[in-house]
Design an enzyme around this catalytic site. Sequence first.
Site, PDB file in Angstrom:
ATOM      1  N   LYS A 117       0.792  -1.222   0.030  1.00 39.62           N
ATOM      2  CA  LYS A 117      -0.039  -0.008  -0.071  1.00 39.62           C
ATOM      3  C   LYS A 117       0.841   1.199   0.010  1.00 39.62           C
ATOM      4  CE  LYS A 117      -4.229  -2.294   1.857  1.00 39.62           C
ATOM      5  NZ  LYS A 117      -4.685  -2.835   3.067  1.00 39.62           N
ATOM      6  N   LYS A 197      -2.545 -10.051  -8.059  1.00 37.41           N
ATOM      7  CA  LYS A 197      -3.872 -10.387  -7.880  1.00 37.41           C
ATOM      8  C   LYS A 197      -5.345  -9.561  -8.190  1.00 37.41           C
ATOM      9  CE  LYS A 197      -5.339  -8.531  -3.361  1.00 37.41           C
ATOM     10  NZ  LYS A 197      -6.775  -8.389  -2.573  1.00 37.41           N
ATOM     11  N   LYS A 200      -9.543  -4.158  -6.469  1.00 34.20           N
ATOM     12  CA  LYS A 200     -10.348  -3.067  -7.158  1.00 34.20           C
ATOM     13  C   LYS A 200      -9.384  -1.917  -7.582  1.00 34.20           C
ATOM     14  CE  LYS A 200     -11.488  -2.058  -2.392  1.00 34.20           C
ATOM     15  NZ  LYS A 200     -11.430  -3.039  -1.569  1.00 34.20           N
TER      16      LYS A 200
HETATM   17  P1  ADP Z   1      -9.326  -5.767  -2.276  1.00 34.42           P
HETATM   18  O1  ADP Z   1      -7.891  -6.588  -1.931  1.00 34.42           O
HETATM   19  O2  ADP Z   1      -9.945  -6.058  -3.658  1.00 34.42           O
HETATM   20  O3  ADP Z   1      -8.864  -4.467  -1.808  1.00 34.42           O
HETATM   21  P2  ADP Z   1     -10.548  -6.716   0.307  1.00 34.42           P
HETATM   22  O4  ADP Z   1      -9.136  -6.303   0.870  1.00 34.42           O
HETATM   23  O5  ADP Z   1     -11.536  -5.895   0.846  1.00 34.42           O
HETATM   24  O6  ADP Z   1     -10.314  -6.530  -1.036  1.00 34.42           O
HETATM   25  O7  ADP Z   1     -10.582  -7.974   0.678  1.00 34.42           O
HETATM   26  C1  ADP Z   1     -12.044  -8.569   1.345  1.00 34.42           C
HETATM   27  C2  ADP Z   1     -11.680 -10.110   1.294  1.00 34.42           C
HETATM   28  O8  ADP Z   1     -11.580 -10.823   0.034  1.00 34.42           O
HETATM   29  C3  ADP Z   1     -10.364 -10.736   2.009  1.00 34.42           C
HETATM   30  O9  ADP Z   1     -10.489 -11.799   2.669  1.00 34.42           O
HETATM   31  C4  ADP Z   1      -9.270 -11.054   0.966  1.00 34.42           C
HETATM   32  O10 ADP Z   1      -8.373 -11.574   1.407  1.00 34.42           O
HETATM   33  C5  ADP Z   1     -10.312 -11.729  -0.150  1.00 34.42           C
HETATM   34  N1  ADP Z   1      -9.596 -11.245  -1.378  1.00 34.42           N
HETATM   35  C6  ADP Z   1      -9.489 -10.128  -2.042  1.00 34.42           C
HETATM   36  N2  ADP Z   1      -8.734 -10.044  -3.189  1.00 34.42           N
HETATM   37  C7  ADP Z   1      -9.083 -11.353  -3.267  1.00 34.42           C
HETATM   38  C8  ADP Z   1      -8.561 -12.298  -4.616  1.00 34.42           C
HETATM   39  N3  ADP Z   1      -8.085 -11.738  -5.701  1.00 34.42           N
HETATM   40  N4  ADP Z   1      -8.667 -13.670  -4.681  1.00 34.42           N
HETATM   41  C9  ADP Z   1      -9.029 -14.338  -3.419  1.00 34.42           C
HETATM   42  N5  ADP Z   1      -9.607 -13.574  -2.375  1.00 34.42           N
HETATM   43  C10 ADP Z   1      -9.456 -12.209  -2.432  1.00 34.42           C
END
Ligand code: ADP
Length: 329
Positions: A117, A197, A200
């Site tokens: 980040k 990965k 968003k």
């Molecule tokens: P982002 O990474 O898009 O900001 P979040 O941090 O809000 O998403 O993640 C919410 C949940 O979704 C967490 O448990 C996170 O580990 C899971 N997660 C986020 N991105 C992925 C991904 N690409 N594949 C699998 N799980 C994910």
Amino acid sequence: MSTKEKVVVTGFQPSGRLHIGNYLGMFKQAAAMQKEKGLKRYYFIADYHSLTQKYDPKQKSREIMEMAIDALALGIDPKKSTLFIQSHVPHHTNLAWIFNTLTPVGELERMVSYKEKVSQGQIANAGLLTYPILMAADILIYDADFVPVGEDQIQHLELTRAIARKFNQRFGKTFKEPQALLTKTPRVMSLNDPSNKMSKSIPSGCLFIFDSEAETTKKIMAAQTDSHKTIGFDPKNRPAVSNLVLIFAAFRGVSEKEIVKEFKNVGYKEFKAALAKEINSSLKPLRTRKKELMKEKSKITKLLEQNAKKMDRVASKKIEAVKSKVGLI
Ligand code: ADP
Ligand code: TRP
């Protein structure tokens, strides 16, 4: 820790639109846990966590409400799980303070998600650094046994376990060491860059759950593939196509092998069209449900208020035990 029921806890930040990585990596698991007996399920909106990144205060309350709606649309059933808002239960931050005093700064600076980040240009505020301590408090305050999360959260969960051990060693057995629950797709990759990965923060490679069918199809048709002619599953050498196969298998609920077998004689275009169709038909009920839930905001607000009271009672018992162990009166 007298209860025999096991506890499942997870949280999700109200910061933007949910994507299929969130769904396949976490929400599906959290919803599936509702079919099992003998479990208490505490699922919450991590609004305090979401303040560690850039945000617009005018949008925050809308985002929190929308995340509650999204969680319900994705299958979190209020009859089987307690859905609540993190900041409504101040004991999370009370416990985080005590954990702050037990955690070396060096351990926080090692966290990959923090480093990522900051390297993406986010301001390294103290909250961004201590974020995993609040996450540890979110989990340990409820004596969680299981925590459904995606792979990127594993390091935070390891820290949670280390904090539990450290507290127990110093003050006597107080906390359980929780276990992460991963799905078969713990790391869905970006559609246009399979070395990252799906997130968003890269919207073009991110398939949002509540996008329209046309947008979904467009993104899938534009997804990266490779120069091979046939579908295959080989994540190391063919990461882009393997990611699509994994997504297909996860939505259909079959193995990757079965997908490869079914599509071995068709080109990428046909395969992608079938994938887009599969995703759209799987997401259709969720998308419809969200539209219905958007009309039930006052009911949902009431639910969240009731659940805050319930969780405050659960959390206050633990915080009292913790305060007494550390010598506070
Ligand atoms: P982002 O990474 O898009 O900001 P979040 O941090 O809000 O998403 O993640 C919410 C949940 O979704 C967490 O448990 C996170 O580990 C899971 N997660 C986020 N991105 C992925 C991904 N690409 N594949 C699998 N799980 C994910
Ligand atoms: N850190 C998680 C994320 O970014 C959200 C979260 C906060 C969480 N507290 C938690 C997840 C406790 C599981 C358990 O997605």
